[in-house]
Design a protein around this motif. Structure first.
Motif: not given
Length: 379
Positions: A84-85, A90, A122, A125-126, A146
């Motif tokens: 999802e990361l 990344r 989220d 992740y973003t 994480l």
């Protein structure tokens, strides 16, 4: 060494008189394995919210155990475990960066506390980093959140289960874990848990539930790797002694326990090599140079952290411990300071944030350093 209990007690009383805290328990591991406890206006086995001590007990120490055993690797990509990361860089974010807090997360997680738990994740992740992984030391909660998620995904067990199986049950840490009021094992009475704060955000006194607001929200999904553990000083002394013994629990460690408890036989709880991992500067290790290649020389000169633990920080460790001193602090007034060279340690749990938190941690840091100095100068 000569342990000066009267001096320690006077330090605690003076801190109370100055309003740093009103209740505390301090525990000490002497080089010969002897343990001492000094309590201020509360029983020695009082359970506290240990806040960010959760990051090391158990989160990062679990991760280091898995690395030593080979089921996790320090240069593994985080995205391989958390697809999802979707942040920039990344493919460059590695387990190493989580363990050393060398990710450029510049978002205080308390600003995310009004989001639902999925919204908090989220946001992590973003997040768009301004600097590449390994370019800076930036301590915070996101990396430990994480890391805890990864440990759960590789084992199929949440941190509560892993902590119990790996450390708490083998070490006899019977008062440690998440959710002390409601869990289905070793439940703790509310009266035995120290209140942490009269919280404006939740509009009530916080006692027996997670103090950290974002961890409190995320707990709806899983126990969080950054905060939320509850424990007492006798339990934490067992954990720290195990680390100082390079993963082995010695029978002599039990000297602080009640006389009727059986003496424990020496046995291995964590893999050999863990003490070296937590007591050496990870940023100075040439083995990890490729993971910090974007760190400039000035940052590298000022940064000093072990894998998963803080290292040689005079701010709260004082000036009398060796450069191999590792430790951790917790927002609620908790701290661990352990000298790998001396085989000695100080554990402090206090109600620093009660009834209300202070603007900064300056006063509790000053006390932590004074307590460590008073102890380690005689080691």
């Amino acid at each position: 060494m000569q342990f000066d209990e009267s001096n320690i007690r006077n330090l605690l009383i003076r801190a109370k008189e100055e309003g740093v805290f009103s209740k505390a328990v301090a525990g000490f591991i002497l080089p010969d394995g002897t343990q001492r406890l000094v309590a201020l206006d509360t029983p020695e086995n009082t359970v506290f919210d240990i806040a960010s001590l959760t990051k090391v007990c158990p989160t990062s120490t679990l991760a280091l155990s898995y690395i030593l055993e080979g089921s996790l690797h320090i240069d593994d990509k985080v995205a391989d475990y958390i697809p999802e990361l979707q942040t920039n860089y990344r493919d460059d974010v590695r387990i190493f960066h989580l363990l050393t807090h060398s990710l450029d997360y510049r978002v205080p997680m308390k600003t995310l506390r009004t989001l639902p738990p999925e919204g908090i994740l989220d946001a992590l992740y973003t997040y768009q980093f301004e600097r590449a992984p390994g370019a800076d030391f930036n301590y915070g909660n996101p990396a430990s959140v994480l890391l805890g998620m990864i440990l759960s995904r590789i084992t199929g067990k949440d941190l509560q289960q892993q902590g119990r199986e790996r450390f708490f049950e083998p070490l006899g840490m019977t008062r440690s874990g998440w959710d002390p009021l409601t869990r289905d094992f070793n439940r703790i009475e509310k009266a035995e848990i120290m209140p942490t704060e009269i919280c404006a955000f939740r509009n009530r006194e916080i006692q027996g539930e997670i103090h950290d607001e974002s961890a409190w929200v995320l707990r709806k999904l899983f126990p969080v790797g950054s905060a939320g553990m509850f424990s007492c000083v006798p339990d934490l002394l067992k954990f720290v002694q195990m680390v100082l013994n390079d993963g082995i629990i010695e029978g002599s460690q039990s000297r602080a326990q009640a006389p009727h408890e059986p003496q424990q036989e020496p046995r291995r709880v964590a893999p050999a090599g863990i003490l070296e991992m937590v007591s050496q500067n990870a940023f100075a290790n040439p083995e990890f140079a490729a993971l910090t290649r974007t760190m400039d020389s000035a940052t590298r000169a000022g940064a000093c952290t072990a894998l998963g633990w803080e290292l040689n920080s005079t701010k709260f460790m004082g000036t009398h411990a060796s450069p191999r001193t590792f430790g951790k602090t917790g927002f609620t007034g908790a701290s661990i300071v352990a000298d790998a060279s001396a085989g000695a340690a100080v554990v402090l749990l206090s109600n620093f944030t009660y009834p209300h938190r202070e603007a900064n941690a300056d006063r509790i840091h000053a006390f932590r350093a004074a307590l460590a100095d008073a102890f380690f100068k005689s080691v």
